[in-house]
Design an enzyme around this catalytic site. Structure first.
Site, PDB file in Angstrom:
ATOM      1  N   LYS C  69      75.463-102.018  39.102  1.00 29.37           N
ATOM      2  CA  LYS C  69      75.368-102.264  37.671  1.00 29.37           C
ATOM      3  C   LYS C  69      73.881-101.761  37.335  1.00 29.37           C
ATOM      4  O   LYS C  69      72.801-102.021  38.171  1.00 29.37           O
ATOM      5  CB  LYS C  69      75.623-103.797  37.524  1.00 29.37           C
ATOM      6  N   SER C 144      80.314-108.407  31.302  1.00 28.68           N
ATOM      7  CA  SER C 144      79.331-107.365  30.917  1.00 28.68           C
ATOM      8  C   SER C 144      79.250-106.236  32.081  1.00 28.68           C
ATOM      9  O   SER C 144      78.940-105.195  31.839  1.00 28.68           O
ATOM     10  CB  SER C 144      77.866-107.802  30.669  1.00 28.68           C
ATOM     11  N   SER C 168      80.269-112.637  33.708  1.00 31.56           N
ATOM     12  CA  SER C 168      80.257-111.373  33.823  1.00 31.56           C
ATOM     13  C   SER C 168      80.678-110.487  34.816  1.00 31.56           C
ATOM     14  O   SER C 168      80.791-109.142  34.798  1.00 31.56           O
ATOM     15  CB  SER C 168      78.770-110.678  33.280  1.00 31.56           C
TER      16      SER C 168
END
Lengths: 94, 475, 477
Positions: C69, C144, C168
């Site tokens: 990420k 997310s 997330s």
């Protein structure tokens, strides 16, 4: 519920410039979100202790032993404006 | 006219003498090239986290113990949010409602609390970078950012500028004695803000206070407080109000200027620092701090006074740890001189001959030499006048006091055998004076003593001469 | 080459050990697929395999590629947290979790798109464009960590790193039909993770199956002296082996009915519960009376912490700066230009909630609700081994369908947030389809019960037989 003045006050605290459009929108959106948040007021929390940390660790301290600092050129490599061996910023008053 | 009482509270920031910063492992940086003592944590880089320095907690505990504070078994850090280029994270990590140390007392002034926090960076305004696009600029050096600070807050217990200065001197010597800080105001390792208000004498309510910021010497603090008190009294007498504001004192001109900015009132949005866990003080930490705590200046002063030292002498020696140590060493080495005599010789004679603030242990007069000299005086082998000359020589050249006495020919004329004929000669040379003395008028005794001193080149003891005059004249 | 991309990580490791697969070939196959991707999932792709791949292959993870990420700092590699304010930012250091995985033999393959500063549930709040769901490219992958979940689901990486603050990892795992684990708070170091909400953020793994999830996770956790809130785990992660759930009690929250679950999700959830029963589990109802206040508490605590965490983005030391004649304007314009609408919204909420006069009503109250939710869960876990819920109320939604209604987006986290607030571990595994889109099943346990969760998830996974290969073949559509 949260009016224009409050939005502007909070935006200033947060150092955020908002366009007129953003101010308008924020007032409505924040009111709605804060309205939902206010469901919390239905609870009697007077005798409840707050939780700041979910893990019970105390005194996660560090020994007083030095590490290498960053080379200055590495630190400066990402800086928007460098002068006189420092990070240059505009002065508080124009 | 109404009399006013001054109410002063002090906030003192002390840079702690750890090796590394409060929340990261960068070495503390003072004289280094700008921005060479930084890392992701103290630069506030994305993703970097703080971890508290165990040694800073230890030094905080030492301060708490030295100031007789209540020590919190558990304390927590908060974030104090504000934007400024010297604040790399956009918040300072400080202690808010659960500080490391609570109420204490020093020199009759109540301590409100002591807490730990991290120092800000240095912002150099203007500078050679000059103007860009028609505006002025500043340059930030993050070497200082993250230096551990202890903030010591007093209660509003102080009633005068002098008392504030006295308290600060005792605080400084106490902090120096326990070794937690360099406490050098000119270097910024000790910084003081004063909260000042006045009220009609006898009133118990607090008036509106102003804050005097960042004064860099004790003398300026006292001057600044006096100037501010005078300003406030002037305002109130003129029927005006004191406004709550932050002031800067300029010692050059003696003027006070408001630092009030156009910014809205500060709203620091304190909340518990989620990146740090509570600090719990263990019995081991307390043991370690207790073991590291030396005798404090206040206690040493009291002990010296109990030995019979004059209070001023006791304070002088106790408030400068190196003087106290020197004195105690000399007193212990002396075999005939008592502690008071040694103290007076150190405080009144030796120090006058050394550079200000220098450590006598580093001089050419080691403690045992001073002790030997004091012993010679006590044994009447040299007069105090002679001893001063010996000391001049020792400070300049060093050496053994007894040999110096010998070499300078300052050996006291001690025995009656030696002095009686000289005294007799003095009386013979001054028959009118001898007559007055015989008649009970002791005023002209000095003339006789002077004659004897001259004859003995100052090696005679005045008291002894007097005694012999009296016995010679049958008084 | 496409067949080697079908190997799970564990299968690839076995093939490497058997001498049938060269890690360099595997890396290159994934690299080529990543360079050609059109989901908008990746923010950066490596030019070549790491120079030390030969050394990495001797390590437990055998040089297998890893997608990370965007918000994990990776030295010399763009780490932007999905934000314009950090566009092109090259950190001088690497996050502990990434470093651990590299030390264990991971090769950094790609960085993945995300909602800006992890604020969102759709990966539409990304300064560099939205990510699409490989099951249906008109839909969101969740957020997310949507870039990571989409990348794993689409076969652009065998596994990936994400972060979970209120859901997330679990929510995008559910919406992309893969496995995602949110560990116990403190299990993994947060050092080097660009912070959203410090008291909630945790790194976690995404993988195609439970075994790979456990394998990656085994090399992530551990106490880090640079993160004061990290504790590590009391025991090593054991690869799951359970076939049955005999003796395991699963708790279903009593009010799960009324919480606006889509019928298809409800059906898949009920079928999964039946599968659990068939495997020998006992299903029991548990009461979580304060769970319904979770969203409200979360949307005070997370923005409040975020408002402070994001104060460092001021145009002084790194990142975007908008030049201005004075300091205040430099700050306000830089932050105006650098932050997207959702980030601004949360900074405003968070600043408001902490500001003078409002702290007790908002922040302190939310922290107290956090206490109540922890107590609820403590009581529940005294009675059952794990709690099961649908991961999300619905399946992947169309791009743009919730962007104008922040509150409805926030309700995506309804089932995931209570466990975040309590800091306990939870996993999402795919449990079926609704309208042709994956449905996630969430299993949560007490703090440090990761092994128990992984074992139960493994048993269920085997029995449920979910086929995620659809997405790797270009989606259902």
């Amino acid at each position: 519920m949260i009016d224009r003045e409050q939005v502007l006050h909070v935006a200033r605290l947060a150092r955020l410039e908002l366009s007129e459009d953003e101010v308008q929108k924020a007032s409505g959106e924040l009111s709605k979100i804060l309205g939902h948040i206010e469901t919390l007021s239905a609870l009697d929390l007077s005798a409840v202790e707050p939780t700041a940390h979910v893990v019970d660790i105390d005194s996660a301290l560090r020994p007083d032993v030095p590490h290498e600092s960053l080379p200055r050129e590495v630190a400066f490599s990402q800086a928007p404006d460098v002068a006189d061996d420092g990070y240059r910023v505009p002065s508080p008053q124009a | 006219m109404t009399e006013f009482e001054t109410v002063i509270g002090l906030e003192i920031h002390v840079q702690l003498k750890t090796r590394t910063k409060m929340f990261c492992s960068c070495l503390l940086g003072f004289a280094e090239e700008p921005n060479t003592r930084t890392c992701p944590t103290c630069l506030g880089l994305p993703g970097a986290l703080p971890v508290a320095n165990a040694e800073a907690i230890h030094l905080g505990l030492l301060i708490g113990m030295a100031l007789g504070c209540e020590l919190a078994p558990r304390s927590i850090f908060h974030r104090k949010n504000y934007f400024y280029p010297d604040s790399p994270k956009g918040y300072q990590i400080s202690q808010y409602d659960e500080p490391l140390c609570g109420a204490g007392e020093l020199g009759g002034v109540a301590i409100h609390r002591v807490h730990l926090e991290d120092d800000a960076a240095k912002t150099i305004h203007g500078g050679s970078s000059g103007r860009i696009d028609g505006s002025t600029t500043s340059v930030v050096d993050f070497n200082r950012a993250g230096t551990p600070l202890a903030e010591i807050v007093t209660e509003p217990d102080i009633r005068s500028a002098e008392q504030a200065g006295e308290f600060l001197r005792l605080l400084r010597t106490t902090l120096k004695t326990i070794g937690v800080s360099d406490v050098d105001m000119s270097q910024g390792s000790l910084r003081c803000d004063a909260n000042i208000s006045i009220r009609p004498a006898g009133s118990t309510e607090l008036g509106t206070k102003t804050e005097l910021k960042n004064m860099n010497s004790f003398r300026f603090i006292e001057q600044g407080i006096r100037a501010e008190v005078a300003r406030q009294v002037g305002l109130v007498r003129a029927g005006e109000k004191v406004e709550q504001e932050t002031l800067h004192f300029d010692p050059q001109t003696g003027s006070l200027t408001s630092m009030r900015s156009k910014e809205e009132a500060h709203d620091y949005r304190y909340f518990p620092e989620p990146d740090l866990t509570p600090v719990t003080i263990t019995p081991q930490m307390l043991e370690r701090a207790k073991a590291a705590l030396p005798e404090l200046p206040a206690a040493r002063t009291a002990r010296f006074e109990a030995l019979g030292l004059h209070p001023d002498t006791a304070k002088l020696l106790a408030w400068r740890p190196e003087l106290g140590d020197y004195y105690e060493q000399a007193a212990a080495a002396a075999t005939q001189a008592d502690g008071v005599a040694v103290a007076n010789l150190v405080a009144n004679e030796l120090l006058q001959r050394l550079e200000a603030d220098s450590d006598p242990a580093d001089s050419k007069v080691p403690a045992d030499a001073l002790a030997a000299l004091a012993d010679l005086v006590a044994a009447r082998a040299v007069t105090i006048t002679g001893a001063k000359k010996v000391l001049d020589q020792l400070v300049a050249e060093g050496g053994d006091p007894a040999q110096v006495v010998e070499a300078l020919g300052l050996g006291a004329v001690g025995g009656e055998d030696e002095l009686v004929p000289v005294v007799q000669a003095a009386l013979d040379a001054n028959p009118d004076i001898a007559e007055r003395l015989r008649g009970g008028d002791m005023k002209p005794m000095g003339v006789i003593i002077g004659f004897v001193m001259k004859e003995t080149k100052g090696r005679a003891d005045g008291k002894e001469v007097t005694r012999i005059v009296r016995s010679t004249l049958g008084l | 080459m496409s067949d080697i991309l079908d190997l799970s990580a564990a299968q690839a490791i076995a093939a490497i050990d058997a001498g049938e697969l060269d890690p360099a070939d595997l890396f290159e196959a994934y690299r080529a697929a990543s360079a050609a991707e059109d989901l908008g999932a990746l923010s950066w792709v490596a030019d070549a395999a790491p120079a030390d791949l030969a050394a990495l292959r001797e390590q437990p993870l055998r040089g297998l590629p890893l997608a990370v990420k965007d918000l994990f700092c990776t030295e010399g590699v763009p780490s932007q947290a999905g934000s314009k304010i950090l566009e092109g930012y090259l950190p001088p250091y690497t996050a502990t979790v990434v470093q651990r995985l590299q030390d264990a033999g991971s090769s950094l393959l790609s960085k993945t798109h995300q909602d800006e500063f992890a604020m969102g549930s759709s990966t539409e709040n990304c300064a560099f464009g939205p990510t699409r769901n490989p099951w249906d490219t008109t839909r969101v992958p969740g957020g997310s960590s949507g870039g990571s979940s989409a990348a794993v689901a689409a076969g652009l990486a065998p596994w990936a790193l994400g972060t979970d603050t209120g859901g997330s990892i679990r929510q995008p795992a559910a919406l992309c039909g893969i496995v995602g684990l949110k560990p116990t708070y403190g299990a993994c170091s947060r050092f080097g993770m660009i912070a959203f909400a410090s008291s909630l953020d945790q790194a976690g793994p995404f993988a195609r199956d439970v075994t790979d999830t456990a394998l990656l996770y085994a090399h992530m956790h551990g106490r880090d002296p640079r993160d004061a809130t990290s504790v590590g785990l009391p025991e090593a992660t054991v690869l799951p082996t359970a076939q049955r759930l005999d003796g395991i009690t699963l708790g279903v929250p009593k009010d799960v009915e009324r919480d606006g679950i889509e019928p298809g999700v409800r059906a898949a959830f009920d079928a999964a519960l039946q599968t659990a029963r068939d495997l020998g589990a006992e299903i029991r109802e548990v009461e979580l009376p304060h769970a319904e206040y979770g969203i409200a508490a979360y949307y005070v605590l997370a923005p409040a912490e975020a408002s402070s965490n994001l104060a460092r983005f001021d145009g002084v030391r790194y990142g975007l700066r908008t030049e201005a004649p004075d300091l205040l304007s430099m700050y306000t314009r830089t932050r105006h230009d650098g932050f997207g609408p959702e980030v601004k919204r949360r900074i405003l909420i968070g600043t408001y909630a902490l500001s003078s006069g409002y702290y007790d009503a908002y922040y302190a109250s939310a922290q107290k609700v956090r206490t109540l939710i922890r107590r609820d869960l403590d009581a529940a876990f005294a009675d059952v081994d794990l709690i099961v819920t649908p991961t999300t109320p619905g399946v992947a939604f169309p791009l743009g369908s919730k962007t104008d209604d922040p509150l409805s987006m926030y309700l995506e986290d309804y089932f995931t947030v209570p466990f975040s607030l309590a800091g306990v571990p939870a996993i999402s595994i795919p449990c079926g389809l609704s309208e042709g889109l994956p449905v996630g099943l969430q299993l949560a346990g007490p703090a440090f019960s990761e092994n128990r969760i992984l074992d139960a998830a493994f048993a269920l996974e085997g029995a449920l037989g979910f086929d995620g290969s659809v997405a790797r073949k270009g989606g259902a559509a």
